[in-house]
Every structure is written in structure tokens, then in C-alpha cells.
Design an enzyme around this catalytic site. Sequence first.
Site, mmCIF file in Angstrom:
data_model
loop_
_atom_site.group_PDB
_atom_site.id
_atom_site.type_symbol
_atom_site.label_atom_id
_atom_site.label_comp_id
_atom_site.label_asym_id
_atom_site.label_seq_id
_atom_site.Cartn_x
_atom_site.Cartn_y
_atom_site.Cartn_z
ATOM 1 N N CYS A 8 53.770 26.398 39.451
ATOM 2 C CA CYS A 8 53.697 27.161 40.704
ATOM 3 C C CYS A 8 54.847 28.169 40.789
ATOM 4 O O CYS A 8 56.025 27.801 40.729
ATOM 5 C CB CYS A 8 53.744 26.204 41.900
ATOM 6 N N CYS A 11 57.255 27.407 43.696
ATOM 7 C CA CYS A 11 58.086 26.225 43.413
ATOM 8 C C CYS A 11 59.236 26.615 42.491
ATOM 9 O O CYS A 11 60.374 26.179 42.687
ATOM 10 C CB CYS A 11 57.256 25.114 42.780
ATOM 11 N N ASP A 34 59.606 39.863 49.580
ATOM 12 C CA ASP A 34 58.418 40.034 48.742
ATOM 13 C C ASP A 34 58.677 41.189 47.776
ATOM 14 O O ASP A 34 59.107 42.265 48.203
ATOM 15 C CB ASP A 34 57.193 40.325 49.620
ATOM 16 N N HIS A 50 55.735 21.522 47.942
ATOM 17 C CA HIS A 50 54.502 22.208 47.560
ATOM 18 C C HIS A 50 53.295 21.723 48.364
ATOM 19 O O HIS A 50 53.021 20.530 48.422
ATOM 20 C CB HIS A 50 54.212 22.009 46.068
ATOM 21 N N ASN A 91 47.637 33.729 54.300
ATOM 22 C CA ASN A 91 46.378 34.012 53.627
ATOM 23 C C ASN A 91 45.866 32.703 53.029
ATOM 24 O O ASN A 91 46.549 32.090 52.212
ATOM 25 C CB ASN A 91 46.566 35.050 52.518
ATOM 26 N N GLY A 97 42.497 37.052 50.246
ATOM 27 C CA GLY A 97 43.333 37.714 49.249
ATOM 28 C C GLY A 97 44.498 36.874 48.765
ATOM 29 O O GLY A 97 45.454 37.405 48.217
ATOM 30 N N HIS A 104 52.454 29.952 52.134
ATOM 31 C CA HIS A 104 53.524 30.902 52.418
ATOM 32 C C HIS A 104 53.135 31.798 53.579
ATOM 33 O O HIS A 104 51.999 32.199 53.731
ATOM 34 C CB HIS A 104 53.884 31.744 51.190
ATOM 35 N N HIS A 106 53.800 35.311 55.527
ATOM 36 C CA HIS A 106 54.290 36.678 55.402
ATOM 37 C C HIS A 106 54.867 37.093 56.753
ATOM 38 O O HIS A 106 54.199 36.944 57.778
ATOM 39 C CB HIS A 106 53.151 37.642 55.063
#
Length: 123
Positions: A8, A11, A34, A50, A91, A97, A104, A106
Amino acid sequence: MSSTEADCLFCKIVLGDIPSTPVYETGLTYAFRDINAQAEIHVLVVPRQHYEDAAVLASEDPALLAEVMLAGVEVAKQEGIDESGYRMVFNTGPDAGRTVFHAHLHVLGGEQLGLFGRPYRTG
């Protein structure tokens, strides 16, 4: 679900195996810039543990989901976009997408953001 997944990307970032630009962190969350920013300010907030996506996180650890959201609010304050406005987005699933299979959030802002989703339609 394990605490981390060997393959990942996020991770590996949380563990420090892949470099990132940290913005904010707690014992349960890690926020970083990002590398493919979609706004002047674009920060990702991840749980250190995770979880595949926000749906799994909400189902298995709603308190941690709340911590991720609170970290997003703190990021907005720290980045100085709490007054002007910001967007927080998860998302989940292919139609959204999603490209990384680690929950996570954004946090986007620092400029006027476009409309979200399809334009309003009548009738």
C-alpha cells in the site's frame, strides 16, 4: 484488515518508507501534501492504520473516521483556509476515481473551487 499493508502506497508513506511533505499529524492520523495537487492547497489525511476505503473505515472504526475528519479541519485551520472555505472529499469505489486503496480524505482550498459534480439541472 491489518495495521499496514506491504504493497500500500499510503502505508509506506505513513511508515516513512516513501518521502512525503508532512502537514499535520496525530497518533492516529497523518496529513501530507498531494503530489498531484488539484487546488492551490491539496492535503491528504490518512489514518495510520490501513483501511481500504471510507466505507470500511466507517463500518469498522467510526471513531477513527471522526479523527480523520477532525484532522482535516485542523489542516484547514493550519493552512489558513478555514475562513475562506475548503472542500473535504473521500473517493470510494471506481466511479469516484479512487486510485489508492487506503482510506484518505482530500482537503482542498486556497482558491475558488469549481462546481462539484454535475451542474444543476431542472426538470
